[in-house]
Design a protein around this motif. Structure first.
Motif, PDB file in Angstrom:
ATOM      1  N   GLN A 169    -103.680 -51.809  16.882  1.00  0.00           N
ATOM      2  CA  GLN A 169    -104.851 -52.161  15.919  1.00  0.00           C
ATOM      3  C   GLN A 169    -105.462 -53.526  16.484  1.00  0.00           C
ATOM      4  N   ASN A 170    -104.336 -54.299  17.105  1.00  0.00           N
ATOM      5  CA  ASN A 170    -104.865 -55.772  17.606  1.00  0.00           C
ATOM      6  C   ASN A 170    -105.710 -55.943  18.693  1.00  0.00           C
ATOM      7  N   ASP A 171    -105.183 -54.703  19.660  1.00  0.00           N
ATOM      8  CA  ASP A 171    -106.092 -54.862  21.026  1.00  0.00           C
ATOM      9  C   ASP A 171    -106.975 -53.630  20.837  1.00  0.00           C
ATOM     10  N   SER A 172    -107.620 -53.206  19.800  1.00  0.00           N
ATOM     11  CA  SER A 172    -108.302 -52.155  19.675  1.00  0.00           C
ATOM     12  C   SER A 172    -109.712 -52.540  20.295  1.00  0.00           C
ATOM     13  N   TRP A 173    -110.020 -53.661  20.426  1.00  0.00           N
ATOM     14  CA  TRP A 173    -111.226 -54.311  20.914  1.00  0.00           C
ATOM     15  C   TRP A 173    -111.316 -53.913  22.458  1.00  0.00           C
ATOM     16  N   VAL A 238     -94.216 -46.978  19.329  1.00  0.00           N
ATOM     17  CA  VAL A 238     -95.441 -46.088  19.853  1.00  0.00           C
ATOM     18  C   VAL A 238     -96.041 -45.068  18.502  1.00  0.00           C
ATOM     19  N   PHE A 239     -95.051 -44.534  17.790  1.00  0.00           N
ATOM     20  CA  PHE A 239     -95.435 -43.721  16.653  1.00  0.00           C
ATOM     21  C   PHE A 239     -96.249 -44.384  15.581  1.00  0.00           C
ATOM     22  N   CYS A 240     -95.611 -45.492  15.081  1.00  0.00           N
ATOM     23  CA  CYS A 240     -96.079 -46.361  14.091  1.00  0.00           C
ATOM     24  C   CYS A 240     -97.596 -47.013  14.531  1.00  0.00           C
ATOM     25  N   ALA A 241     -97.671 -47.451  15.896  1.00  0.00           N
ATOM     26  CA  ALA A 241     -98.718 -48.010  16.284  1.00  0.00           C
ATOM     27  C   ALA A 241     -99.870 -46.937  16.211  1.00  0.00           C
ATOM     28  N   THR A 242     -99.705 -45.771  16.774  1.00  0.00           N
ATOM     29  CA  THR A 242    -100.738 -44.731  16.709  1.00  0.00           C
ATOM     30  C   THR A 242    -101.001 -44.465  15.336  1.00  0.00           C
ATOM     31  N   VAL A 243    -100.176 -44.263  14.405  1.00  0.00           N
ATOM     32  CA  VAL A 243    -100.619 -44.070  12.945  1.00  0.00           C
ATOM     33  C   VAL A 243    -101.444 -45.036  12.381  1.00  0.00           C
ATOM     34  N   THR A 244    -101.171 -46.377  12.603  1.00  0.00           N
ATOM     35  CA  THR A 244    -101.666 -47.536  12.037  1.00  0.00           C
ATOM     36  C   THR A 244    -103.039 -47.568  12.489  1.00  0.00           C
ATOM     37  N   PHE A 246    -105.189 -45.192  12.645  1.00  0.00           N
ATOM     38  CA  PHE A 246    -105.705 -44.466  11.634  1.00  0.00           C
ATOM     39  C   PHE A 246    -105.721 -44.875  10.235  1.00  0.00           C
ATOM     40  N   LEU A 247    -104.507 -45.268   9.751  1.00  0.00           N
ATOM     41  CA  LEU A 247    -104.073 -45.560   8.495  1.00  0.00           C
ATOM     42  C   LEU A 247    -103.490 -46.917   8.470  1.00  0.00           C
TER      43      LEU A 247
ATOM     44  N   ASP B  12    -122.793 -29.886  29.401  1.00  0.00           N
ATOM     45  CA  ASP B  12    -123.113 -29.665  28.145  1.00  0.00           C
ATOM     46  C   ASP B  12    -122.421 -30.641  26.889  1.00  0.00           C
ATOM     47  N   VAL B  13    -122.544 -31.795  27.371  1.00  0.00           N
ATOM     48  CA  VAL B  13    -121.761 -32.949  26.592  1.00  0.00           C
ATOM     49  C   VAL B  13    -122.676 -33.367  25.287  1.00  0.00           C
ATOM     50  N   VAL B  14    -121.611 -33.482  24.177  1.00  0.00           N
ATOM     51  CA  VAL B  14    -122.481 -33.847  23.059  1.00  0.00           C
ATOM     52  C   VAL B  14    -121.658 -35.133  22.509  1.00  0.00           C
ATOM     53  N   LYS B  15    -122.244 -35.997  22.216  1.00  0.00           N
ATOM     54  CA  LYS B  15    -121.403 -37.008  21.567  1.00  0.00           C
ATOM     55  C   LYS B  15    -121.999 -37.647  20.142  1.00  0.00           C
ATOM     56  N   ARG B  16    -121.271 -37.257  19.053  1.00  0.00           N
ATOM     57  CA  ARG B  16    -121.907 -37.569  17.760  1.00  0.00           C
ATOM     58  C   ARG B  16    -120.977 -38.561  17.222  1.00  0.00           C
ATOM     59  N   TYR B  17    -121.534 -39.640  16.484  1.00  0.00           N
ATOM     60  CA  TYR B  17    -120.924 -40.610  15.697  1.00  0.00           C
ATOM     61  C   TYR B  17    -121.207 -40.551  14.209  1.00  0.00           C
ATOM     62  N   ARG B  18    -120.153 -40.702  13.294  1.00  0.00           N
ATOM     63  CA  ARG B  18    -120.179 -40.555  11.859  1.00  0.00           C
ATOM     64  C   ARG B  18    -120.956 -41.835  11.500  1.00  0.00           C
ATOM     65  N   LEU B  19    -121.572 -41.689  10.471  1.00  0.00           N
ATOM     66  CA  LEU B  19    -122.212 -42.925   9.958  1.00  0.00           C
ATOM     67  C   LEU B  19    -121.548 -43.247   8.753  1.00  0.00           C
ATOM     68  N   GLY B  20    -121.465 -44.718   8.490  1.00  0.00           N
ATOM     69  CA  GLY B  20    -120.750 -45.102   7.027  1.00  0.00           C
ATOM     70  C   GLY B  20    -119.431 -45.381   7.307  1.00  0.00           C
ATOM     71  N   VAL B  21    -118.722 -45.829   6.224  1.00  0.00           N
ATOM     72  CA  VAL B  21    -117.353 -46.253   6.217  1.00  0.00           C
ATOM     73  C   VAL B  21    -116.390 -45.027   5.824  1.00  0.00           C
ATOM     74  N   GLU B  22    -115.359 -44.924   6.519  1.00  0.00           N
ATOM     75  CA  GLU B  22    -114.470 -43.900   5.974  1.00  0.00           C
ATOM     76  C   GLU B  22    -113.304 -44.570   5.297  1.00  0.00           C
ATOM     77  N   ARG B  23    -112.986 -44.220   4.297  1.00  0.00           N
ATOM     78  CA  ARG B  23    -111.871 -44.621   3.420  1.00  0.00           C
ATOM     79  C   ARG B  23    -110.359 -44.391   4.177  1.00  0.00           C
ATOM     80  N   SER B  24    -110.207 -43.212   4.705  1.00  0.00           N
ATOM     81  CA  SER B  24    -109.205 -43.045   5.474  1.00  0.00           C
ATOM     82  C   SER B  24    -109.417 -41.914   6.611  1.00  0.00           C
TER      83      SER B  24
END
Lengths: 338, 400
Positions: A169-173, A238-244, A246-247, B12-24
């Motif tokens: 997450q910290n290096d996601s840039w 590795v596991f927790c970093a990956t989950v973090t 997304f969540l 045949d490449v497609v790239k779609r981005y979602r708009l807006g913020v997702e909670r999870s």
């Protein structure tokens, strides 16, 4: 260059040829490596407006594409020869870990000395609470040796898990800028933690000798708990970093989990202080097994529990493999959500 | 030309981005749930069913308006973004300058970042050490190289990033809008560096709004519009279509193929509402199928100044009194043509005027060539008006 004057009138082609001639000349001077120094006629020639299409005198210094393997990316898979991925991973992991250590102590007065000062300070605080207030003893061993063994291991676990979890997450840039094997990022804090571990272990040896515990041949078996420690640390990181990625909740959960783990692992107290019917907790906890068996072979001069450590090593390796598989199967999505 | 030359293939490449913020993003975290924003959420399609093949040693320019997927295209090639569907195949080492300061960490010095960024691009520390002097020399920041990059200006970051990315022995180089940053000197250095790489046979993709640079460096130009490839051809054609004829002229790729030789007004002095004739000589070297001519009548600066009792206006601020389309038929055929026009009378106030015949090319509004002629309407200049309007007035009583 005799045709310089002749070319002066013909704007379209003449200048383009001029540029190339000068470039080639300079390349020879620089021994084949084009180096831009900022002087010379190249700029004058190419700065005039309208320099026309680049005259292509093919020098062809690149290797033919057929010598490189195809990398295929779809929504679900990245097909890349494993050799290719591994080859770029190892030097990068080393450098990434070094960067981690470099960064941690950048702009600090004590700098690398913190690797020693930090555990000493923690030892002073916890040691005082546990031995003076809670009256915990060494369980037959000098308290300082016993506790420092636990602390050396615990510092590694804490650093690897805490920093590992937020590493991606910290290096996601960085993820959106350049492709490289993503597992490098959560593995680096684990490797960097080994440096701190080394410093703490050096002090541990001094303490062990000073307190008269001594070192026996049994110490060679320490390789096994070390392996279990690193494999489990890497797997969780590795596991927790990956989950973090997304969540974000995961980082908080790991923070709470670490507090629980610190109490459940016999870091500042001997295993014998745990009631008999609760000792199974220590056995299923890989870090508990590591601490207990490190004390056994380093301080008590007996051989460790091979079966238990072997069991944790196998499970940990499977977990690490699973975590790496997981990271790779979702790494393509990280840029989209990070 | 064979399949062995291919280095980048989009299928045949497609790239779609979602708009807006997702909670999870819990669904994205589960590997077996397909990662596609789907159709029931607002999305933006950055790349829309794109097929393309790029062969080794091609230098490809990518042009198009903002938000048409140019950067996404580079990111797909670089592998930092995965397609929503379709397949992207690449081979060889790819170096990319997609964002300022490639992968720099603020707290590390330029030198440390140099080694680290090289490693990210697949170079060993030893290899980077060997190139260190060249890279620093090219970036021109030898004094600042041991300072953390957080103290660098954006120009310094751009120079160092460009220098590193072009020194890592890449087989493919992706450049996004780098020609627009940095000072004039750096733009020249980087242009020349790219020239060298292209001559070395490095496959190069350049995203830029600098059409002159694209036309100069590239032997193939692609134009994207809303994620689709709307043009993929030799630079002259695509740049002409997108940027107009002057972009071609600025790039040195060609001249305007039509010259407006002269424009004459006869007689030179015309009393208000008297007839006069116009005559122009037009030289068509090559036909301009989308060429267009217009005749513009403007008051001269002196006349405007006299009317407004103000300062002399600059040429560009002169009002247009008339804008008359001219039949463009002669532009369609090679040759030298004389165009004649007759005006029965136009009720102008006395004063000096300018007629100009202007050449343009659809769909652009740039004036490619112009021929001018003066016209004097004798008499004294009245106050605050430019033209008379011959109106036949009638006054009738109105009952309500």
């Amino acid at each position: 260059m005799p045709d310089e004057q002749a070319a002066a009138g013909e704007r379209d082609l003449g200048e383009a040829v001029d540029v190339i001639d000068l470039v080639d000349e300079r390349d020879e001077e620089a021994g084949g490596e084009p180096v831009a120094s900022g002087q010379g006629g190249v700029w004058e020639a190419s700065s005039r407006e309208g320099f026309g299409p680049l005259e292509r005198t093919r020098r062809a210094r690149v290797t033919p594409p057929s010598e490189h393997p195809w990398v295929v990316r779809t929504a679900d898979t990245t097909i890349m020869p494993a050799k290719h991925r591994l080859r770029s991973s190892l030097p990068l992991l080393r450098m990434y870990s070094a960067r981690q250590v470099q960064l941690r102590y950048r702009q600090s007065i004590l700098g690398l000395a913190w690797t020693v000062v930090q555990p000493v300070a923690i030892m002073a605080i916890y040691g005082f609470i546990f031995s003076a207030f809670l009256e915990v003893d060494g369980g037959g061993l000098p308290y300082l040796s016993m506790a420092w063994t636990g602390l050396t291991i615990w510092m590694f676990v804490q650093a690897a898990l805490q920093m590992g979890t937020v590493s991606l997450q910290n290096d996601s840039w960085l993820l959106g800028r350049v492709w490289f094997p993503r597992e490098i990022i959560p593995l680096a804090p684990v490797v960097a933690g080994l440096i701190d571990l080394l410093a703490a272990a050096a002090i541990l040896i001094v303490i062990v000798i000073v307190q008269g515990v001594g070192i026996s041949i049994h110490a060679v078996s320490l390789v096994l708990p070390l392996l279990v420690l690193v494999v489990w640390g890497a797997a969780i990181s590795v596991f927790c970093a990956t989950v973090t990625i997304f969540l974000r909740d995961m980082a908080t959960i790991v923070g709470l989990g670490l507090r629980l783990l610190f109490i459940a692992t016999p870091v500042m107290y001997p295993e014998k202080a745990v009631p008999e019917h609760l000792r199974w907790i220590n056995a299923v906890n890989p870090f508990g097994a590591v601490v207990t068996n490190t004390r056994a072979s380093l301080l008590s001069h007996v051989w460790p529990n091979w079966e238990l450590l072997g069991f944790h090593l196998v499970i940990g390796s499977a977990f690490l493999a699973g975590a790496l598989w997981y990271l790779r199967s979702v790494e393509r999505r990280m840029v989209d959500v990070a | 030309m064979s399949a062995n030359d291919e280095v980048i293939v989009f299928d045949d490449v497609v790239k779609r981005y979602r708009l807006g913020v997702e909670r999870s993003n819990i669904r994205a975290a589960i590997p077996w749930i397909p990662h596609d924003p789907g159709t029931n959420v607002p999305t933006v399609t950055a790349i829309d069913h794109l097929n393309l093949t790029i062969r080794q040693s091609e230098s490809v320019g990518i042009i198009g308006n903002n938000g048409t997927g140019k950067s996404t295209l580079l990111k797909l090639i670089a592998g930092v973004v995965a397609p929503t569907s379709g397949e992207v195949r690449t081979r060889g080492r790819i170096a990319s300058i997609i964002e300022l300061g490639v992968g720099f960490h603020d707290d590390l010095t330029g030198r440390e970042n140099l080694i680290f960024t090289g490693a990210l691009m697949g170079m060993s520390a030893a290899e980077m050490k060997r190139r260190e002097d060249d890279i620093i020399d090219f970036a021109g920041i030898s004094r600042a190289i041991d300072t953390p990059v957080k103290r660098y200006s954006s120009g310094m970051l751009a120079r160092l990033g460009f220098s590193i990315a072009t020194h890592v022995d890449a087989d493919v180089i992706l450049v996004d809008e780098v020609l627009a940053v940095g000072d004039i000197d750096f733009q020249r250095y980087s242009l020349e560096r790219l020239e060298n790489l292209i001559l070395d046979g490095v496959t190069t993709l350049i995203v830029s709004h600098n059409l002159a640079a694209v036309a100069h460096l590239c032997n193939r130009v692609m134009r994207l519009d809303r994620g689709r490839l709307v043009a993929d051809d030799e630079p002259e054609k695509v740049v002409l279509d997108y940027g107009g004829r002057m972009a071609i002229v600025h790039a040195g790729l060609g001249k305007v193929p039509v010259r407006l030789r002269e424009l004459k007004v006869r007689p030179r002095e015309v009393n208000p509402s008297e007839p006069f004739d116009l005559e122009a000589v037009i030289e068509v070297e090559r036909p301009m199928p989308r060429g267009r001519l217009r005749l513009v009548l403007r008051p001269t600066a002196e006349l405007v100044a006299a009317h407004t009792q103000g300062n002399m206006p600059v040429e560009a601020d002169l009002p247009q009194i008339l804008d008359v389309p001219v039949p463009p038929d002669m532009l369609r055929e090679e040759g030298t043509w004389t165009l004649r026009g007759h005006v029965d009378g136009y009720p102008m106030f006395p004063g000096p005027y300018t007629f100009s015949l202007e050449l343009m090319e659809d769909p652009h509004n740039e004036v490619l060539d112009v021929a001018m002629a003066h016209l004097d309407v004798p008499g004294s200049i009245p106050a605050a008006a430019v033209a008379q309007l011959p109106v036949a007035w009638a006054i009738d009583p109105t009952f309500s």
